[in-house]
Enzyme design. Structure first.
Site, PDB file in Angstrom:
ATOM      1  N   LYS A  96       0.811  -1.229   0.000  1.00  0.00           N
ATOM      2  CA  LYS A  96       0.000   0.000   0.000  1.00  0.00           C
ATOM      3  C   LYS A  96       0.846   1.281   0.000  1.00  0.00           C
ATOM      4  O   LYS A  96       0.425   2.298  -0.533  1.00  0.00           O
ATOM      5  CB  LYS A  96      -0.971   0.003   1.179  1.00  0.00           C
ATOM      6  CG  LYS A  96      -2.116  -0.978   0.994  1.00  0.00           C
ATOM      7  CD  LYS A  96      -3.273  -0.656   1.903  1.00  0.00           C
ATOM      8  CE  LYS A  96      -4.464  -1.554   1.609  1.00  0.00           C
ATOM      9  NZ  LYS A  96      -4.238  -2.963   1.997  1.00  0.00           N
ATOM     10  N   GLU A 118     -10.604   6.585   4.258  1.00  0.00           N
ATOM     11  CA  GLU A 118     -11.236   5.616   5.141  1.00  0.00           C
ATOM     12  C   GLU A 118     -10.235   4.509   5.405  1.00  0.00           C
ATOM     13  O   GLU A 118      -9.280   4.326   4.650  1.00  0.00           O
ATOM     14  CB  GLU A 118     -12.468   5.025   4.467  1.00  0.00           C
ATOM     15  CG  GLU A 118     -12.188   3.892   3.465  1.00  0.00           C
ATOM     16  CD  GLU A 118     -11.387   4.312   2.239  1.00  0.00           C
ATOM     17  OE1 GLU A 118     -11.391   5.525   1.923  1.00  0.00           O
ATOM     18  OE2 GLU A 118     -10.774   3.451   1.601  1.00  0.00           O
ATOM     19  N   SER A 385       1.798  -9.775  -0.911  1.00  0.00           N
ATOM     20  CA  SER A 385       1.447  -8.349  -0.777  1.00  0.00           C
ATOM     21  C   SER A 385       1.804  -7.733   0.569  1.00  0.00           C
ATOM     22  O   SER A 385       2.013  -6.528   0.661  1.00  0.00           O
ATOM     23  CB  SER A 385      -0.043  -8.156  -1.059  1.00  0.00           C
ATOM     24  OG  SER A 385      -0.825  -9.008  -0.252  1.00  0.00           O
TER      25      SER A 385
HETATM   26  C1  LIG Z   1      -5.082  -4.027   1.677  1.00  0.00           C
HETATM   27  C2  LIG Z   1      -4.348  -5.266   1.409  1.00  0.00           C
HETATM   28  C3  LIG Z   1      -4.713  -6.129   0.345  1.00  0.00           C
HETATM   29  C4  LIG Z   1      -5.919  -5.899  -0.507  1.00  0.00           C
HETATM   30  O1  LIG Z   1      -5.892  -4.781  -1.312  1.00  0.00           O
HETATM   31  P1  LIG Z   1      -5.713  -4.860  -2.892  1.00  0.00           P
HETATM   32  O2  LIG Z   1      -6.084  -3.497  -3.329  1.00  0.00           O
HETATM   33  O3  LIG Z   1      -6.646  -5.909  -3.410  1.00  0.00           O
HETATM   34  O4  LIG Z   1      -4.315  -5.203  -3.152  1.00  0.00           O
HETATM   35  C5  LIG Z   1      -3.938  -7.253   0.103  1.00  0.00           C
HETATM   36  N1  LIG Z   1      -2.861  -7.545   0.874  1.00  0.00           N
HETATM   37  C6  LIG Z   1      -2.485  -6.761   1.896  1.00  0.00           C
HETATM   38  C7  LIG Z   1      -1.306  -7.144   2.695  1.00  0.00           C
HETATM   39  C8  LIG Z   1      -3.216  -5.597   2.205  1.00  0.00           C
HETATM   40  O5  LIG Z   1      -2.832  -4.816   3.230  1.00  0.00           O
END
Ligand SMILES: *Cc1c(COP(=O)(O)O)cnc(C)c1O
Length: 407
Positions: A96, A118, A385
């Protein structure tokens, strides 16, 4: 296919990816969305903006994040080789920060004083509060009272970082209400504030802009994978909530027809309305929060209640570009249940010493299934992610049997 996928035309000038996307917003917001689009178009390719963002990506976030061959896990499964793009190693622990830095820099250049947003689980809130502190902007984060209680460590982090956390007390007091309240606050003053959306959702230009900021994940991964193996990966796997981490990875490979792509949605506890948040799998076209996409609806046609063990995936809509990629069959969308994600969470931790975010564990779980069906000549690149530190308390509470101490 080449023509359809040409990134330069995606989205078109009105923000549409095929029939999806666009801008369905109150009159008052039309002007400011155009202002944001124009400024973004004006600066995104300038040397100054690119240099600033590149500098922060490298020296602040710690990019490039590595690609790691998960040898132990792959050999245990005995099929395709699984590789991980380590977005979990970024500053603040997830992908993010990539778009939050971009949004904060843009806001600063537009002369805005405050970022508002948000947050559900608090991940976007923490990343945005971080970017705001760095760039020198005020930051108001709207968060449901229920989430504030559930995700207290992130609330504390946002406050330490200097952000204001504003409790949302209406309705179910969770993410959807937080979005409503943030929008309301934004409508009151669009000249000194900017609403920094947390994924590739919302009205144009956000699905395009957030994707562009996340594309670095795919660009790096492609080069790193080629360096490691000499070939492109056969398969890409990423979890899909709003869809930003998946789109970040996929964007760089859309025109490589040999690369299969899998977006993994949370199937939660089951297939009924309210048990999951698998929008592309079970949804139908609709409009939510200013854009057209696939949408989970209840029997009255309103946004359906959603459930998943991964709060970051807990959204009844999805980025419009994913709806388009599903429609043209470029990406295959699939699902993983809560319990499968939790199993993968422990499996990756114990095989590789990497504790994944429960969101990312959905992608790992699917990659493990896919790998088992393939031989070792095949490769799978997973977008990891984020890291699982934020999930530890929840895991201990929910699976206490795993934490009985030996005497
Ligand atoms: C917020 C988040 C997601 C989901 O958000 P996407 O916009 O679908 O990428 C996925 N993995 C992590 C670690 C997150 O913090």
């Amino acid at each position: 296919m080449e023509k359809l996928l040409n990134e330069k035309k995606m989205p078109n000038e009105r923000g549409f990816f095929g029939e999806f996307g666009g801008s369905f917003i109150p009159e008052q917001l039309t002007f400011v969305m155009k202002e944001i689009t124009d400024k973004y178009d004006e600066i995104k390719d300038t040397e100054e903006f690119k240099r600033e963002l590149m500098y922060l990506n490298k020296h602040y976030t710690g990019r490039p994040s590595p690609v790691f061959y998960a040898k132990n896990l792959s050999e245990k499964i005995g099929g395709a080789k699984i590789f991980l793009k380590r977005e979990d190693l970024n500053h603040t622990g997830a992908h993010k920060i990539n778009h939050c830095l971009g949004e904060a820099l843009l806001a600063k250049k537009m002369g805005k004083k405050k970022l508002i947003a948000e947050t559900g689980a608090g991940q976007h809130g923490v990343a945005l509060a971080t970017a705001a502190a760095l760039v020198g902007l005020e930051c108001d984060i709207y968060m449901g009272e229920v989430d504030i209680e559930k995700e207290y460590p992130n609330v504390v982090k946002m406050k330490i970082l200097g952000a204001k956390v504003i409790p949302v007390t209406h309705g179910l007091k969770t993410l959807k209400e937080a979005v409503d309240s943030a929008f309301e606050a934004y409508l009151k003053d669009t000249s000194s504030q900017i609403y920094a959306i947390g994924s590739i959702v919302g009205p144009h230009p956000f699905p395009m802009m957030v994707r562009d900021f996340q594309k670095i994940v795919g660009i790096e991964a492609k080069e790193q994978f080629l360096q490691l193996t000499g070939i492109l990966p056969n398969n890409l796997v990423a979890c899909v909530g709003g869809g930003s981490n998946a789109m970040g990875l996929f964007s760089a490979f859309l025109n490589d027809e040999s690369v299969n792509m899998y977006g993994v949605e949370p199937n939660g506890k089951g297939n009924l309305i309210g048990e999951h948040a698998a929008t592309l799998t079970y949804g139908e076209p609709g409009i939510l929060h200013g854009f057209k996409s696939q949408l989970l609806k209840d029997n009255d046609g309103n946004p359906a209640p959603v459930h998943t063990v991964a709060s970051g995936l807990d959204y009844p809509g999805v980025g419009p570009q994913h709806s388009y990629l599903k429609k043209i069959k470029r990406v295959k969308y699939t699902t993983i249940y809560d319990n499968e994600a939790i199993d993968a969470f422990f499996e990756l931790s114990r095989c590789e010493g990497i504790i994944p975010a429960i969101e990312s564990a959905h992608a790992v779980a699917y990659a493990m299934k896919l790998a088992a069906k393939m031989n070792s000549g095949n490769t799978i690149l997973v977008n990891l992610s984020g890291r699982g530190d934020k999930d530890i308390d929840y895991i201990v509470k929910t699976y206490p049997e795993n934490f009985i101490l030996n005497d």
